[in-house]
Design a protein around this motif. Structure first.
Motif, short mmCIF file in Angstrom:
data_model
loop_
_atom_site.label_atom_id
_atom_site.label_comp_id
_atom_site.label_asym_id
_atom_site.label_seq_id
_atom_site.Cartn_x
_atom_site.Cartn_y
_atom_site.Cartn_z
N UNK A 60 27.05 -37.59 -24.70
CA UNK A 60 27.62 -38.75 -25.40
C UNK A 60 26.57 -39.38 -26.32
N UNK A 61 25.36 -39.58 -25.77
CA UNK A 61 24.28 -40.19 -26.55
C UNK A 61 23.83 -39.27 -27.68
N UNK A 62 23.79 -37.95 -27.39
CA UNK A 62 23.35 -36.98 -28.39
C UNK A 62 24.29 -36.95 -29.58
N UNK A 63 25.60 -36.94 -29.33
CA UNK A 63 26.56 -36.89 -30.43
C UNK A 63 26.63 -38.23 -31.17
N UNK A 64 26.18 -39.29 -30.50
CA UNK A 64 26.10 -40.59 -31.16
C UNK A 64 24.83 -40.68 -31.99
N UNK A 65 23.74 -40.08 -31.49
CA UNK A 65 22.45 -40.11 -32.18
C UNK A 65 21.83 -38.71 -32.11
N UNK A 103 22.67 -29.79 -31.58
CA UNK A 103 22.18 -30.85 -32.47
C UNK A 103 22.81 -30.74 -33.85
N UNK A 104 22.95 -29.51 -34.36
CA UNK A 104 23.64 -29.33 -35.64
C UNK A 104 25.09 -29.80 -35.54
N UNK A 105 25.76 -29.47 -34.42
CA UNK A 105 27.14 -29.92 -34.22
C UNK A 105 27.20 -31.45 -34.16
N UNK A 106 26.18 -32.05 -33.51
CA UNK A 106 26.14 -33.50 -33.40
C UNK A 106 25.99 -34.15 -34.77
N UNK A 112 31.74 -37.22 -39.02
CA UNK A 112 32.97 -36.44 -39.12
C UNK A 112 33.89 -36.94 -40.23
N UNK A 113 33.93 -38.26 -40.44
CA UNK A 113 34.85 -38.83 -41.42
C UNK A 113 34.28 -38.84 -42.83
N UNK A 114 33.06 -38.36 -42.95
CA UNK A 114 32.44 -38.29 -44.27
C UNK A 114 31.75 -36.95 -44.41
#
Length: 491
Positions: A60-65, A103-106, A112-114
């Motif tokens: 959760x934290x990784x995909x946020x940051x 990390x690339x996916x994150x 995602x919206x931009x």
């Protein structure tokens, strides 16, 4: 009724939702699921439960940051090979790959919206890294390569350089993030020296002893004395990397004040201590070349003169005196200055053998096909039974004279351009110190890699690749500092 007229205090809180039968049912099912895991798997179940909780929070934290993924790769890069001595049978070698992919996916999902702006990675060094990656992929078709498995094992030589370079450009773009990178590096460097000191004073543990018994002792127990390797792959990597930390952190400390300065100095000094206890002679080239590079970058005659005198004194100490010769580590370091040292002659003889073999093989023998590491795939092959020792000899043997030439061009181009920027473009003194630290450390590793295969091994490789990206883009860190100064003045 219009939703804008809804009383916000009429909304049910999370705990109030439990009054709803669906909420109670969901909570009950959750408790039953957890209970079944604990009852069925007992201690393993508790571990699995905590792993699931930790993993969920981490991702959760990784995909946020996404920068967390970068720091994770740096930390894992230090310990992954050491963990392999305790946990066998798992494909730990792919852990770095996995973290990089996630990390690339994150990065993609966090924006995602931009549309993701990849322009920060659009640099000349990235183009060079892409060409290098293409050449490494071409090696699959090398007629001298006999198997795909060695290439897979050596994939990092091209893939890690290209993709970690991009991650660094994308994620490390402020001084705060740069400092955090150094804090992560410094923390693991301190742990490495601590582990090495424990090995020297109290001996190795059961897993390390098993590693020594399975062949490690041939190179790591000399005349009854242990060459300290900490949780690294070998003593050569430990010594070279700790010397690298010594140079980078001592110089970087000049850009710091207070407790942070103490931290960086401590890491640097203990890094040099770790280098000494490793018993690796070639690692002494790291501080020699590193600090000399720093003195030149300062463009100050007095600083350069004092630096040259200091280096000369250290050289005379090792080359022409027998002071402290009773110390095993000092005595072994001193042998690095002996041109008649037997192991040096063996290395030169091996290079003559390779020269004849590679004369008709401009593309080399294939990635993963040379040196001791290749023996688990091709134990009877020619290149598997000729020691490469040097990183550059390894590149020469595996990727040929074409690969070696291009590799050297990339290294000297990066360090040359970065040095020019520090000496003639960058004006901020703090940025100068920070970039000088990374440039000097890389210069030291480049020289030491002539005697040992340090540059491409873990954890040095990712540290070098990240440093190459950072030192190629010093303007962004100078601009960040100037912006903060402007904000303070306007406030």
């Amino acid at each position: 009724m219009n939703s804008n007229n809804t009383n916000p205090f009429d909304k049910m809180s999370g705990s109030a939702n439990l009054v709803n039968p669906k909420g109670i049912l969901f909570l009950f099912v959750g408790f039953v699921f957890v209970g079944l895991i604990l009852a069925k798997l007992q201690v393993a179940g508790v571990g699995l439960l905590f792993a699931l909780i930790f993993g969920s929070v981490y991702f959760f934290l990784l995909f946020k940051n996404p920068t967390i993924g970068f720091y994770t790769a740096i930390g894992l890069n230090f310990v992954i090979l050491g963990i392999g001595r305790y946990v066998q049978g798992l494909p730990l070698g792919f852990a770095i790959d996995g973290i990089m992919v996630i990390t690339f996916l994150a990065i993609i999902f966090s924006r995602f919206r931009e549309r993701v702006d990849w322009s920060p990675a659009n640099k000349d060094i990235t183009i060079l890294a892409a060409i290098w990656l293409g050449y490494c992929i071409f090696q699959i078709a090398n007629p001298e390569a006999r198997m795909i498995e060695p290439w897979i094992a050596g994939r990092g030589i091209g893939f890690y350089f290209f993709f970690f370079l991009i991650l660094t450009f994308m994620l490390i773009d402020t001084n705060k993030k740069l400092d955090t990178f150094l804090y992560v590096w410094g923390t693991f460097s301190l742990l490495a020296t601590l582990k090495g000191t424990i090995q020297m004073l109290f001996g190795v543990d059961y897993a390390e002893q098993a590693w020594l018994d399975n062949g490690g002792a041939e190179t790591h127990v000399l005349f009854g004395k242990l060459r300290v390797f900490s949780f690294f792959s070998d003593a050569g990597q430990f010594g070279g990397n700790q010397g690298y930390a010594g140079v980078v952190f001592i110089i970087y400390s000049m850009a710091k004040k207070g407790l942070t300065k103490v931290f960086f100095l401590t890491v640097g000094i203990l890094g040099l201590y770790g280098m000494m206890i490793s018993g690796t002679r070639g690692s002494i080239a790291v501080p020699f070349a590193g600090f000399m590079t720093f003195f030149v970058l300062r463009k100050n005659v007095k600083v350069l003169s004092v630096g040259v005198i200091f280096v000369a004194i250290v050289f005379v100490f090792f080359k022409y005196t027998l002071i402290a010769n009773g110390n095993d580590q000092v005595r072994r370091m001193r042998s690095a200055f002996d041109p008649n040292e037997p192991s040096l002659k063996v290395r030169l003889d091996n290079q003559k053998i390779l020269k004849g073999y590679l004369a008709s093989r401009p593309f080399g023998g294939g990635i993963g096909h040379a040196g001791d590491k290749a023996q688990r795939f091709l134990p009877h092959a020619f290149l598997s039974n000729v020691a490469t020792d040097s990183w550059y000899v390894l590149i020469w043997a595996e990727l040929g004279i074409i690969g070696l030439t291009f590799h050297l061009i990339v290294l000297f181009y990066v360090i040359g351009k970065a040095s020019f920027k520090v000496m003639f473009v960058i004006r901020d003194p703090i940025t100068k110190f920070k970039m000088s630290a990374l440039i000097s450390g890389m210069a030291g590793i480049m020289l030491a890699s002539y005697g040992n295969a340090i540059l491409g091994g873990m954890p040095t490789a990712l540290l070098i690749y990240a440093s190459m990206a950072i030192m190629s883009n010093p303007e962004i860190f100078e601009e960040d500092l100037n912006n903060k100064k402007t904000e303070l003045i306007s406030a």
